[in-house]
Design an enzyme around this catalytic site. Structure first.
Site, PDB file in Angstrom:
ATOM      1  N   GLY A  40      21.660  11.361  -4.769  1.00 52.14           N
ATOM      2  CA  GLY A  40      20.277  11.293  -4.323  1.00 52.14           C
ATOM      3  C   GLY A  40      20.056  10.559  -3.025  1.00 52.14           C
ATOM      4  O   GLY A  40      18.968  10.617  -2.456  1.00 52.14           O
ATOM      5  N   ILE A 185       9.340  -1.374   6.700  1.00 56.17           N
ATOM      6  CA  ILE A 185      10.052  -1.962   5.557  1.00 56.17           C
ATOM      7  C   ILE A 185       9.604  -3.398   5.331  1.00 56.17           C
ATOM      8  O   ILE A 185       9.268  -3.805   4.217  1.00 56.17           O
ATOM      9  CB  ILE A 185      11.571  -1.873   5.766  1.00 56.17           C
ATOM     10  CG1 ILE A 185      12.028  -0.411   5.772  1.00 56.17           C
ATOM     11  CG2 ILE A 185      12.316  -2.662   4.686  1.00 56.17           C
ATOM     12  CD1 ILE A 185      13.496  -0.226   6.080  1.00 56.17           C
ATOM     13  N   HIS A 446     -18.648  15.697  -1.357  1.00 52.49           N
ATOM     14  CA  HIS A 446     -19.194  14.340  -1.392  1.00 52.49           C
ATOM     15  C   HIS A 446     -19.081  13.793  -2.818  1.00 52.49           C
ATOM     16  O   HIS A 446     -19.293  14.533  -3.780  1.00 52.49           O
ATOM     17  CB  HIS A 446     -20.674  14.384  -0.979  1.00 52.49           C
ATOM     18  CG  HIS A 446     -21.373  13.064  -1.129  1.00 52.49           C
ATOM     19  ND1 HIS A 446     -21.264  12.052  -0.197  1.00 52.49           N
ATOM     20  CD2 HIS A 446     -22.190  12.584  -2.115  1.00 52.49           C
ATOM     21  CE1 HIS A 446     -21.986  11.018  -0.588  1.00 52.49           C
ATOM     22  NE2 HIS A 446     -22.556  11.312  -1.752  1.00 52.49           N
TER      23      HIS A 446
END
Length: 462
Positions: A40, A185, A446
């Site tokens: 990952g 960061i 709105h």
């Protein structure tokens, strides 16, 4: 060593590297996916997924302390950092497992180990479980990403210096966290730990935080952080650090008023990131890197070595997951669809996950003026947005840069509640070539934050 031939090799599994090898295999190619660490890449393991999970915990603590402002009475708020960490770990684990399940398919080999170029289109692997293996392919894609830049000031080896990865593994709250670096960061962790309950001092070399932003944006960000109780020191450089008794430390800082000492319990270095290219020995494969070690690519993401491409942070481009994902889309077009996609004139938006968020896209005011453009600068405080008033989130502003002649939107910054989401509306308007009139006259529901865009763009004719 006898090598094994593949159609394609992908080194690294960050955002782009997660998808490209799967789709290459789906297209009938024999693919090797090489990873030396957790699946990952940075985004899943040490970047977006864990940090934004922790940001959510920090925001909840902040909102709980504001309960009385909304007529909601709560008791004293405290943060169990170990529990925050476990929630973060669970999110990361889930993302890893989800990705791992997608790799079990015909034609794709996951090889765990460190990759080294040994020649043109040839890689040697030092396998994680021992031994070595040589593989080659006419197409190689490098997606090795970056890592935190180490702190090298005197004394740094004598104290425990946290980085953006290790700070998320703390299980006890720092009493006083000192942060070096005023980029996104440093800002995200600074506000996060302040909301968790730590005293925070943020030190930045430059005169302004977020150096790529317009001065009014940077100044407002600094004001927001100071409003949250963070000490922000700009134009300040760390000189040295030394250990104190009880595990504490003392940082010497050079400021515009001279040197000063700051005592703290923890030190976070967020001074930048460096590319993961040394172990790869790219030069052995004919792949050029620049003087900072980033891999050089052309507008088609091809390196100096034919058939070798690079994507994501390792190229030194925008260090955002979504830009790496766009790199993947480009390489999908080139390597699978038989098309040619270019990074030329690519507009990359981004968000800084402080609270309120900063969403930004296109040209800044400073950049537009440097290009000699005739522009109108439109600016609306969030305190003029009904939804922001109703929710008590009035800090910040919306800002748009508009071409004075054509009315085309050139860029925008939204520093406000859900600033990234509202910025995306400006980005879509830019993609659709809408003018300031289109945005001023559009009917937006709105009361939404996006309704403020009506008022913002109506200012063009004010």
């Amino acid at each position: 060593m006898v090598g094994e031939q593949y159609d394609a090799i992908v080194v690294g599994t960050s955002q782009g590297g997660r998808f490209l090898p799967i789709e290459l295999a789906d297209a009938g190619q024999k693919v090797a996916l090489v990873e030396r660490g957790p699946l990952g890449g940075v985004c899943v393991n040490t970047g977006c997924t864990p940090t934004k999970t922790m940001v959510a915990s920090a925001r909840l603590a902040y909102q709980a302390r504001r309960g009385a402002d909304f007529g909601v009475n709560v008791g004293p708020v405290s943060v169990d950092l170990a529990s925050v960490r476990e929630r973060k770990r669970a999110m990361v684990s889930g993302a890893q497992q989800n990705y791992a399940s997608r790799l079990a398919q015909e034609g794709l080999d996951l090889l765990e180990g460190e990759a080294h170029f040994t020649g043109a289109n040839t890689i040697e692997l030092t396998l994680t479980n021992g031994g070595a293996r040589q593989i080659s392919a006419p197409v190689i894609v490098i997606d090795t990403g970056t890592r935190p830049k180490p702190l090298t000031i005197p004394g740094a080896d004598d104290v425990h210096v946290l980085d953006s990865t290790s700070i998320m593994e703390l299980d006890e709250l720092p009493e006083h966290l000192i942060i070096l670096g005023g980029g996104y960061i440093g800002l995200e962790f600074g506000q996060m730990f302040r909301r968790f309950g730590s005293e925070v001092t943020l030190i930045h070399r430059g005169p302004r935080l977020l150096k790529n932003e317009d001065e009014d944006v940077s100044d407002e960000v600094a004001a927001i952080l100071r409003d949250d109780g963070i000490t922000v020191l700009t134009s300040s450089s760390p000189v040295a650090v030394e250990p104190l008794e009880g595990g504490r430390l003392r940082l010497t800082v050079r400021t515009t008023d001279g040197e000063r000492n700051i005592d703290g319990s923890h030190l976070l270095s967020a001074i930048g990131r460096i590319p993961n290219t040394e172990a790869l020995t790219p030069e052995a494969g004919g792949v050029r890197v620049n003087d900072r070690g980033f891999i050089e690519v052309d507008e088609y993401l091809e390196t100096s070595a034919p058939g070798v491409y690079a994507m994501g942070d390792v190229t030194g481009g925008p260090a955002f997951t979504h830009s790496c994902y766009d790199d993947y889309r480009m390489l999908h077009a080139s390597l699978i669809a038989g098309e040619k996609a270019s990074t030329r004139d690519r507009v990359v938006p981004y968000a800084v996950f402080i609270d309120p968020q900063l969403g930004r896209v296109g040209l800044t005011e400073r950049e537009a003026k440097a290009q000699g453009r005739d522009i109108r600068v439109l600016k609306l405080p969030m305190s003029a947005v009904i939804r922001a008033l109703e929710t008590g989130e009035t800090r910040g502003f919306m800002k748009a840069i508009v071409d004075a002649d054509s009315g085309q939107i050139l860029g925008g910054a939204v520093l406000g509640s859900e600033g990234g989401e509202v910025m995306t509306m400006i980005q879509v308007a830019m993609m659709g070539k809408l003018t300031h009139t289109d945005m001023a006259d559009g009917i937006f529901a709105h009361p939404l934050l996006a309704e403020g865009l009506n008022t913002l763009f109506a200012m063009f004719n004010a």
